[in-house]
Design a protein around this motif. Sequence first.
Motif, mmCIF file in Angstrom:
data_model
loop_
_atom_site.group_PDB
_atom_site.id
_atom_site.type_symbol
_atom_site.label_atom_id
_atom_site.label_comp_id
_atom_site.label_asym_id
_atom_site.label_seq_id
_atom_site.Cartn_x
_atom_site.Cartn_y
_atom_site.Cartn_z
ATOM 1 N N UNK A 265 40.746 -7.029 -18.832
ATOM 2 C CA UNK A 265 41.737 -7.913 -19.452
ATOM 3 C C UNK A 265 41.268 -8.484 -20.782
ATOM 4 N N UNK A 266 40.108 -8.062 -21.238
ATOM 5 C CA UNK A 266 39.612 -8.529 -22.533
ATOM 6 C C UNK A 266 39.314 -10.014 -22.575
ATOM 7 N N UNK A 267 38.838 -10.574 -21.480
ATOM 8 C CA UNK A 267 38.571 -12.013 -21.401
ATOM 9 C C UNK A 267 37.078 -12.257 -21.382
ATOM 10 N N UNK A 268 36.640 -13.366 -21.973
ATOM 11 C CA UNK A 268 35.228 -13.746 -21.849
ATOM 12 C C UNK A 268 34.918 -14.097 -20.396
ATOM 13 N N UNK A 269 33.655 -14.000 -20.028
ATOM 14 C CA UNK A 269 33.283 -14.362 -18.670
ATOM 15 C C UNK A 269 31.861 -14.894 -18.654
ATOM 16 N N UNK A 270 31.568 -15.601 -17.595
ATOM 17 C CA UNK A 270 30.205 -16.057 -17.305
ATOM 18 C C UNK A 270 30.038 -15.978 -15.800
ATOM 19 N N UNK A 271 28.964 -15.358 -15.365
ATOM 20 C CA UNK A 271 28.654 -15.312 -13.943
ATOM 21 C C UNK A 271 27.197 -15.696 -13.753
ATOM 22 N N UNK A 272 26.933 -16.333 -12.649
ATOM 23 C CA UNK A 272 25.558 -16.618 -12.235
ATOM 24 C C UNK A 272 25.373 -15.832 -10.939
ATOM 25 N N UNK A 273 24.932 -14.563 -11.077
ATOM 26 C CA UNK A 273 24.790 -13.725 -9.888
ATOM 27 C C UNK A 273 23.791 -14.337 -8.915
ATOM 28 N N UNK A 274 23.994 -14.024 -7.653
ATOM 29 C CA UNK A 274 23.095 -14.585 -6.651
ATOM 30 C C UNK A 274 22.452 -13.466 -5.853
ATOM 31 N N UNK A 275 23.143 -12.975 -4.867
ATOM 32 C CA UNK A 275 22.565 -12.000 -3.947
ATOM 33 C C UNK A 275 22.854 -10.576 -4.400
ATOM 34 N N UNK A 276 21.933 -9.678 -4.068
ATOM 35 C CA UNK A 276 22.057 -8.286 -4.487
ATOM 36 C C UNK A 276 23.033 -7.513 -3.596
ATOM 37 N N UNK A 277 23.077 -7.781 -2.301
ATOM 38 C CA UNK A 277 23.922 -7.064 -1.347
ATOM 39 C C UNK A 277 23.661 -5.559 -1.434
ATOM 40 N N UNK A 278 22.398 -5.174 -1.436
ATOM 41 C CA UNK A 278 21.997 -3.779 -1.625
ATOM 42 C C UNK A 278 22.563 -2.859 -0.547
ATOM 43 N N UNK A 279 22.636 -3.316 0.692
ATOM 44 C CA UNK A 279 23.139 -2.456 1.769
ATOM 45 C C UNK A 279 24.659 -2.528 1.876
ATOM 46 N N UNK A 280 25.204 -3.714 1.771
ATOM 47 C CA UNK A 280 26.646 -3.890 1.948
ATOM 48 C C UNK A 280 27.445 -3.325 0.777
ATOM 49 N N UNK A 281 26.918 -3.454 -0.441
ATOM 50 C CA UNK A 281 27.620 -2.996 -1.641
ATOM 51 C C UNK A 281 26.683 -2.142 -2.488
ATOM 52 N N UNK A 282 26.375 -0.931 -2.054
ATOM 53 C CA UNK A 282 25.438 -0.114 -2.823
ATOM 54 C C UNK A 282 25.978 0.222 -4.208
ATOM 55 N N UNK A 283 25.112 0.094 -5.195
ATOM 56 C CA UNK A 283 25.467 0.377 -6.584
ATOM 57 C C UNK A 283 24.480 1.394 -7.119
ATOM 58 N N UNK A 284 24.980 2.381 -7.824
ATOM 59 C CA UNK A 284 24.126 3.418 -8.383
ATOM 60 C C UNK A 284 23.762 3.050 -9.817
ATOM 61 N N UNK A 285 22.476 2.957 -10.104
ATOM 62 C CA UNK A 285 22.007 2.609 -11.441
ATOM 63 C C UNK A 285 22.140 3.813 -12.366
ATOM 64 N N UNK A 286 22.231 3.512 -13.673
ATOM 65 C CA UNK A 286 22.183 4.585 -14.655
ATOM 66 C C UNK A 286 20.839 5.279 -14.506
ATOM 67 N N UNK A 287 20.833 6.591 -14.508
ATOM 68 C CA UNK A 287 19.592 7.321 -14.347
ATOM 69 C C UNK A 287 19.225 7.561 -12.897
ATOM 70 N N UNK A 288 20.053 7.128 -11.967
ATOM 71 C CA UNK A 288 19.799 7.369 -10.553
ATOM 72 C C UNK A 288 19.159 6.194 -9.850
ATOM 73 N N UNK A 289 19.143 6.257 -8.563
ATOM 74 C CA UNK A 289 18.581 5.180 -7.751
ATOM 75 C C UNK A 289 19.616 4.101 -7.483
ATOM 76 N N UNK A 290 19.385 3.355 -6.419
ATOM 77 C CA UNK A 290 20.303 2.280 -6.048
ATOM 78 C C UNK A 290 19.723 0.923 -6.429
#
Length: 133
Positions: free
Chosen positions: A84-109
């Motif tokens: 939506x082209x809006x500014x944002x600010x987040x203060x991330x907390x937990x990684x949730x590596x198992x519940x929400x797996x994310x693939x990094x650039x170059x491979x690996x989770x």
Amino acid sequence: LEYSSAGERCAPVSSADGGEIPDTPTGAHATDPTAVPLPFSHLRRPLDAHLEREIPALLSTASALVGMHPDEATEPIIDAALRHGRPFAVVPCCVFARALPKLMQGGGHVSTYEQLLAYLQAKHPAIKRTHLP
């Protein structure tokens, strides 16, 4: 992230010293004539494609999307802000590596907090990191 209709009011809450502190919005307080107007909208549902279709004007005109310790909503906040082209600010907390797996650039989770920050920052070249005091 939570939502209430723009202009919803919340009832004042007394502090220990007798002053009034605005409470979080709820439907019960919306009709209270002594309620304080809120200068923001607060989402109470998952920020997903369905919600984005329901409230496109809110997302497209928001001053910013903000998530303070947003748990699983961290990535959806960033994605919605970018769409939506809006500014944002987040203060991330937990990684949730198992519940929400994310693939990094170059491979690996994503499995560490530093990897999560790098993964999120890679979503757009203008995303910057900073530290809160």
